[in-house]
Design a protein around this motif. Structure first.
Motif, PDB file in Angstrom:
ATOM      1  N   ALA A 235       0.868  -1.178   0.000  1.00 25.30           N
ATOM      2  CA  ALA A 235       0.000   0.000   0.000  1.00 25.30           C
ATOM      3  C   ALA A 235       0.903   1.225   0.000  1.00 25.30           C
ATOM      4  O   ALA A 235       2.109   1.118   0.247  1.00 25.30           O
ATOM      5  CB  ALA A 235      -0.898  -0.015   1.239  1.00 25.30           C
ATOM      6  N   PRO A 236       0.348   2.405  -0.276  1.00 29.35           N
ATOM      7  CA  PRO A 236       1.184   3.608  -0.224  1.00 29.35           C
ATOM      8  C   PRO A 236       1.798   3.795   1.155  1.00 29.35           C
ATOM      9  O   PRO A 236       1.128   3.649   2.173  1.00 29.35           O
ATOM     10  CB  PRO A 236       0.192   4.734  -0.544  1.00 29.35           C
ATOM     11  N   PHE A 237       3.100   4.114   1.193  1.00 26.80           N
ATOM     12  CA  PHE A 237       3.769   4.326   2.471  1.00 26.80           C
ATOM     13  C   PHE A 237       4.844   5.388   2.332  1.00 26.80           C
ATOM     14  O   PHE A 237       5.321   5.709   1.227  1.00 26.80           O
ATOM     15  CB  PHE A 237       4.386   3.029   3.000  1.00 26.80           C
ATOM     16  N   VAL A 238       5.221   5.924   3.473  1.00 24.47           N
ATOM     17  CA  VAL A 238       6.373   6.802   3.590  1.00 24.47           C
ATOM     18  C   VAL A 238       7.202   6.308   4.763  1.00 24.47           C
ATOM     19  O   VAL A 238       6.683   6.163   5.876  1.00 24.47           O
ATOM     20  CB  VAL A 238       5.958   8.270   3.811  1.00 24.47           C
ATOM     21  N   LEU A 239       8.464   6.013   4.511  1.00 23.19           N
ATOM     22  CA  LEU A 239       9.388   5.626   5.566  1.00 23.19           C
ATOM     23  C   LEU A 239      10.074   6.890   6.071  1.00 23.19           C
ATOM     24  O   LEU A 239      10.675   7.629   5.285  1.00 23.19           O
ATOM     25  CB  LEU A 239      10.415   4.635   5.031  1.00 23.19           C
ATOM     26  N   ALA A 240       9.967   7.138   7.373  1.00 27.05           N
ATOM     27  CA  ALA A 240      10.487   8.387   7.907  1.00 27.05           C
ATOM     28  C   ALA A 240      11.135   8.164   9.263  1.00 27.05           C
ATOM     29  O   ALA A 240      10.773   7.242  10.001  1.00 27.05           O
ATOM     30  CB  ALA A 240       9.366   9.425   8.034  1.00 27.05           C
ATOM     31  N   GLY A 241      12.087   9.029   9.576  1.00 29.82           N
ATOM     32  CA  GLY A 241      12.672   8.993  10.904  1.00 29.82           C
ATOM     33  C   GLY A 241      14.158   9.274  10.906  1.00 29.82           C
ATOM     34  O   GLY A 241      14.769   9.664   9.898  1.00 29.82           O
ATOM     35  N   MET A 242      14.739   9.064  12.069  1.00 30.23           N
ATOM     36  CA  MET A 242      16.161   9.247  12.278  1.00 30.23           C
ATOM     37  C   MET A 242      16.839   7.902  11.996  1.00 30.23           C
ATOM     38  O   MET A 242      16.927   7.045  12.858  1.00 30.23           O
ATOM     39  CB  MET A 242      16.419   9.703  13.712  1.00 30.23           C
ATOM     40  N   LEU A 243      17.306   7.721  10.766  1.00 34.07           N
ATOM     41  CA  LEU A 243      17.932   6.460  10.376  1.00 34.07           C
ATOM     42  C   LEU A 243      19.379   6.384  10.852  1.00 34.07           C
ATOM     43  O   LEU A 243      19.931   5.289  10.975  1.00 34.07           O
ATOM     44  CB  LEU A 243      17.875   6.274   8.859  1.00 34.07           C
ATOM     45  N   ASN A 244      19.975   7.526  11.102  1.00 31.40           N
ATOM     46  CA  ASN A 244      21.338   7.587  11.650  1.00 31.40           C
ATOM     47  C   ASN A 244      22.359   6.831  10.801  1.00 31.40           C
ATOM     48  O   ASN A 244      23.266   6.187  11.321  1.00 31.40           O
ATOM     49  CB  ASN A 244      21.358   7.070  13.093  1.00 31.40           C
ATOM     50  N   VAL A 245      22.199   6.921   9.488  1.00 28.71           N
ATOM     51  CA  VAL A 245      23.205   6.355   8.590  1.00 28.71           C
ATOM     52  C   VAL A 245      23.278   7.246   7.354  1.00 28.71           C
ATOM     53  O   VAL A 245      22.251   7.600   6.767  1.00 28.71           O
ATOM     54  CB  VAL A 245      22.888   4.892   8.214  1.00 28.71           C
ATOM     55  N   ASP A 246      24.486   7.625   6.994  1.00 23.74           N
ATOM     56  CA  ASP A 246      24.741   8.463   5.834  1.00 23.74           C
ATOM     57  C   ASP A 246      25.226   7.551   4.704  1.00 23.74           C
ATOM     58  O   ASP A 246      26.076   6.686   4.937  1.00 23.74           O
ATOM     59  CB  ASP A 246      25.799   9.508   6.180  1.00 23.74           C
ATOM     60  N   PRO A 247      24.719   7.724   3.488  1.00 23.96           N
ATOM     61  CA  PRO A 247      25.130   6.821   2.408  1.00 23.96           C
ATOM     62  C   PRO A 247      26.580   6.983   1.978  1.00 23.96           C
ATOM     63  O   PRO A 247      27.129   6.092   1.318  1.00 23.96           O
ATOM     64  CB  PRO A 247      24.181   7.186   1.258  1.00 23.96           C
ATOM     65  N   ALA A 248      27.214   8.102   2.346  1.00 26.72           N
ATOM     66  CA  ALA A 248      28.577   8.344   1.855  1.00 26.72           C
ATOM     67  C   ALA A 248      29.602   8.547   2.955  1.00 26.72           C
ATOM     68  O   ALA A 248      30.790   8.283   2.740  1.00 26.72           O
ATOM     69  CB  ALA A 248      28.577   9.576   0.933  1.00 26.72           C
ATOM     70  N   ASP A 249      29.181   9.003   4.134  1.00 27.56           N
ATOM     71  CA  ASP A 249      30.130   9.379   5.174  1.00 27.56           C
ATOM     72  C   ASP A 249      29.739   8.761   6.513  1.00 27.56           C
ATOM     73  O   ASP A 249      28.662   8.193   6.669  1.00 27.56           O
ATOM     74  CB  ASP A 249      30.195  10.910   5.307  1.00 27.56           C
ATOM     75  N   GLY A 250      30.615   8.895   7.491  1.00 26.59           N
ATOM     76  CA  GLY A 250      30.330   8.378   8.824  1.00 26.59           C
ATOM     77  C   GLY A 250      30.664   6.904   8.959  1.00 26.59           C
ATOM     78  O   GLY A 250      31.219   6.272   8.055  1.00 26.59           O
TER      79      GLY A 250
END
Length: 351
Positions: A235-250
């Motif tokens: 169904a339609p959804f939006v995933l939201a929040g503090m994922l605390n992961v950067d795709p390039a750094d950290g």
């Protein structure tokens, strides 16, 4: 506009309809509304006059500037009767924002286990709770909405060991048998807008740092996001929040994020303030600074990172997106006073 068009617009207005519906704005924000003990957030939220908390006033200013229709708050202390959330909603109402629909449930943060989870030979420490916390509810989550919320599926009791393909470190058997995956919570909240349901998949993952060579927090952060790969609604959804992961750094393990991106559209919300943040650690990073949502000290790792996300399901029409982080001015000062995190928003064409 001709007379016929004017008459048509007037008829639509009389019927309570719009010829072109306003966008649906969904936002996530880590406002740093967590305190060092139970009841202290409520105390600070209800102070007035010269005793009013300037950090809370800055948080209200940031949200009032953005005016989201649906807002996920992370790092917000939970209490059993929801008094802090009610007090915060009252402050937003005074700023012209009415959120009649709210949801919060007890998070895993601060939930005592009587186990020695961190292996220091003691129990009942903050790191021995289901999720790091000095007391029950510290750093929880909440949803504020202009639209009805419910039902809500609370996945927070899901055991880490039961996640397919989990990368849990080797722990004592009694810890493995009891430790939940969510460091705060995983919610699938159905929100009904214009008669159609939208699933808000809400979460706040542990930072992938502050541990030893076993990388327990890094592994848990990865698996908290990987959880949704097995629980995405049809169904339609939006995933939201503090994922605390950067795709390039950290220091985060970004492969779970990469797999999630196959199911969503990343609107890549940007800000002028993030783009302008230079110096120190930031100058050595690989990612686009305009996408950053966390403003940490520039003189030591990790520097600024992209930590907060609003990710609509593929196929949903995105009209606009951004990070509320001006480069300068009173609003930039308010954003800095409020929190190290910046509010992230996405506008959807709905329905």
């Amino acid at each position: 506009m001709g007379l016929r068009a004017l008459a048509g617009a007037a008829l639509l207005a009389a019927l309570g309809l719009n010829a072109q519906a306003d966008p649906l704005r969904i936002a996530t924000y880590g406002p740093d509304l967590s305190r060092d003990g139970p009841g202290l957030l409520l105390r600070d939220l209800t102070r007035t006059g010269k005793k009013a908390d300037p950090q809370i006033a800055a948080v209200v200013q940031v949200i009032a500037e953005n005016r989201p229709d649906i807002l996920l708050l992370t790092d917000f202390d939970w209490d059993h009767d929801g008094r802090a959330l009610t007090a915060f909603a009252d402050l937003l109402a005074k700023a012209g924002l009415d959120y009649p629909h709210r949801f919060a449930a007890r998070p895993n943060a601060g939930m005592a286990t009587d186990l020695d989870i961190d292996g220091d030979g003691r129990t009942r420490g903050a790191a021995d709770a289901q999720g790091f916390g000095e007391f029950t509810g510290q750093g929880g989550m909440a949803i504020l909405s202009r639209h009805p919320i419910g039902p809500v599926i609370d996945h927070s009791g899901f055991l880490w060991r039961d996640l397919p393909g989990q990368i849990m470190p080797k722990l004592p058997p009694e810890v493995t048998a009891a430790l939940r995956l969510s460091s705060s919570a995983h919610w699938d909240a159905t929100i009904t807008i214009a008669g159609k349901p939208l699933h808000l998949l809400a979460m706040a993952a542990t930072p992938p740092v502050f541990d030893g060579p076993e990388d327990m927090n890094g592994r848990r952060n990865h698996d908290e996001l990987a959880f949704w790969l097995h629980h995405l609604p049809d169904a339609p959804f939006v995933l939201a929040g503090m994922l605390n992961v950067d795709p390039a750094d950290g220091d985060g393990r970004a492969d779970a994020l990469a797999r999630i991106m196959a199911h969503v559209t990343d609107p890549e919300p940007r800000s002028a303030g993030g783009a302008a943040a230079k110096g120190g650690v930031n100058d050595g990073q690989k990612g686009d600074p305009a996408l950053d949502t966390g403003d940490w000290p520039d003189d030591k790792p990790p520097g600024n990172l992209r930590a907060d996300y609003v990710l609509p399901k593929k196929g949903l029409k995105i009209l606009d997106a951004g990070v509320l982080w001006p480069e300068a001015g009173p609003l930039a000062e308010a954003a800095q006073t409020a929190s190290a995190h910046r509010l992230v928003w996405v506008d959807l064409d709905w329905p």
